[in-house]
Design an enzyme around this catalytic site. Structure first.
Site, PDB file in Angstrom:
ATOM      1  CG  ASP A 142      -2.066  -0.897   1.163  1.00 14.31           C
ATOM      2  OD1 ASP A 142      -2.051  -1.786   0.295  1.00 14.31           O
ATOM      3  OD2 ASP A 142      -2.995  -0.737   1.968  1.00 14.31           O
ATOM      4  CG  HIS A 198       2.247   0.321   4.419  1.00 17.63           C
ATOM      5  ND1 HIS A 198       1.925  -0.472   5.493  1.00 17.63           N
ATOM      6  CD2 HIS A 198       1.138   1.032   4.119  1.00 17.63           C
ATOM      7  CE1 HIS A 198       0.666  -0.245   5.830  1.00 17.63           C
ATOM      8  NE2 HIS A 198       0.163   0.658   5.019  1.00 17.63           N
TER       9      HIS A 198
HETATM   10 NI    NI Z   1      -2.671   3.135   3.343  1.00 12.05          NI
END
Ligand code: NI
Length: 487
Positions: free
Chosen positions: A311, A453
């Site tokens: 992400d 992430h």
């Molecule tokens: Ni996010």
């Protein structure tokens, strides 16, 4: 990049300009940075002519939490050559985050800081950016902050200017020549005092240099050369009047401009072909696409599958490194990208797709979607889809709501299919590769969706260990769409 694919990206970036300020009495949600994607108004808009191709080597500095009870996301651009301006933005962003987390006054973090969390929408901090000017020796960036804890203040904006000729960061008051302040302030006051919620008392602060510099922290030129001054709620006006903006016509303001002000005005009305801040720029090597592992024939109803999802990117150089790790294991993944980063790094998103991965939507600038109106939710997702399509030629079908915050209103606002997660690495908190890898390895079960992430180098560094260990356990790394299609 071919011109035909560049154009939509430019329009998207241009529409990032925060133009909500001309209305008084706007609600925080209406004036949130970019959720509504204010339409481009040629002539009287600020920041609508920025050509991304001039921003060579720009990096976006992102950070965010995944904690729905304390949602925060920050981003600002780091443009090579404008280090002092980047330092100023960094300081501003970190200061706002510390206040939000309550860590500015020492003691344990308390989300929402000293303002408490009594707001109807709960706490949220979101700092995002737009480019105002990137031309010749002038760079202008606006940061927009939505802080839903600061007395329902909503949106605060600040413009940052860099003077490449003098190699100096210049706040907005640098536009005005020293000897012209009296004339400038009196013209401003004259226009302000006609506004509802503005009284001689409230504009008095403009006479005092210190508060004047704080109030005049967002000035930019329109493409017609007028000077637009944006005031946050509760500065020159009473809070109920909301944000206020004043536009001084070009003919009026031009005689009062400093040398830098004149150059900023000219670079806004007649942008040069490129940005040159006088810095020796060593271009970063382009992110290379990895060999596409070809059609995925894994049947997840029979095989052990796992969907790694990344992400908040794309990010340079982290995403490029990640693509190499994934290719080494012929692993496929799904990238939930943020629109404002896609517009800055379309080449990386293209490399993700060419390497056989899935691209999906993670909103334009990472707000809590459940705090927005349906129109704002649609705008967040549609603008990001358009940026992805401009970069890759393909529109995504999946989205992940930031913080996993989703409700019926958000679902109804889009035809994209929501994707949450089974395993949260909490990598944004630990920044520890061993911990991130261990979390996935110890918690992952067949058909799980794992949240990582790719904006954190520590998270990318955890990936080889995850791939090695889970491959040895017989797992296949598939995209979310593939997992869903074959389960
Ligand atoms: Ni996010």
């Amino acid at each position: 990049m071919p011109r035909r694919t560049l154009a939509p990206v430019l329009l998207l970036l241009g529409s990032l300009a925060l133009t909500a300020a001309c209305s008084t009495g706007s609600t925080p949600a209406d004036s949130a940075p970019s959720p509504d994607g204010p339409s481009r108004t040629r002539g009287n808009d600020t920041g609508s002519q920025v050509d991304l191709t001039k921003l060579k080597g720009v990096n976006i500095v992102n950070d965010s939490s995944t904690d729905p009870s304390c949602p925060w996301a920050t981003s600002y651009p780091d443009v090579p050559g404008a280090d002092r301006m980047t330092t100023a933005m960094k300081k501003d962003v970190e200061g706002r985050l510390a206040v939000f987390l309550g860590t500015d006054i020492g003691g344990p973090p308390s989300c929402g800081g000293s303002a408490g969390t009594d707001g109807p929408e709960g706490p949220e901090l979101n700092v995002s950016f737009s480019f105002l000017v990137a031309s010749g020796d002038v760079l202008g960036v606006r940061l927009g902050t939505v802080d839903r804890t600061s007395n329902a203040d909503g949106l605060a904006t600040r413009a940052y200017w860099y003077d490449g000729a003098a190699k100096k960061y210049r706040p907005s008051p640098g536009f005005i020549a020293d000897g012209s302040w009296d004339a400038f302030v009196s013209a401003l006051k004259k226009r302000l005092e006609k506004r509802e919620g503005v009284t001689p008392d409230t504009v008095e602060a403009l006479d005092d240099q210190e508060s004047r510099d704080a109030y005049l922290d967002d000035m930019a030129f329109t493409t017609d050369g007028d000077l637009k001054v944006d005031f946050d709620r509760g500065t020159v006006g009473l809070p109920p009047a909301g944000r206020i903006s004043v536009t001084l016509p070009r003919a009026t303001v031009t005689p009062w401009l400093s040398d830098f002000g004149s150059r900023a005005q000219r670079q806004t009305t007649n942008p040069d072909d490129k940005l040159d801040l006088g810095a020796a720029h060593t271009p970063a090597p382009p992110v290379a696409a990895q060999p596409d592992p070809g059609e995925d024939t894994t049947d997840c109803s029979k095989a052990k599958c796992i969907a790694l999802t990344f992400d908040d990117g794309p990010a340079a150089p982290e995403t490029g490194t990640l693509l190499k790790h994934l290719a080494q294991y012929k692993a496929r993944a799904t990238f939930f990208v943020v629109g404002q980063n896609v517009a800055t790094h379309p080449d990386i998103v293209r490399a993700e797709m060419k390497s056989g991965h899935e691209i999906a939507n993670h909103s334009w600038n990472h707000p809590v979607l459940t705090n927005l109106t349906p129109a704002q939710v649609r705008s967040q997702l549609q603008r990001t889809n358009a940026a992805i399509k401009a970069a890759t030629g393909k529109e995504p079908t999946l989205f992940r709501p930031p913080y996993g915050a989703i409700d019926g209103k958000v679902r109804a606002a889009t035809s994209l299919s929501p994707v949450l997660w089974d395993v949260d690495t909490l990598d944004w908190k630990s920044h520890d590769p061993a911990k991130v890898a261990q979390t996935v390895i110890s918690q992952a079960e067949p058909n799980d969706v794992v949240l990582i992430h790719d904006i954190h180098p520590t998270s990318v560094a955890a990936v080889p260990e995850i791939l090695r260990t889970l491959t040895a356990r017989g797992y296949h790394f598939v995209t979310v769409s593939h997992l869903r299609a074959t389960l």
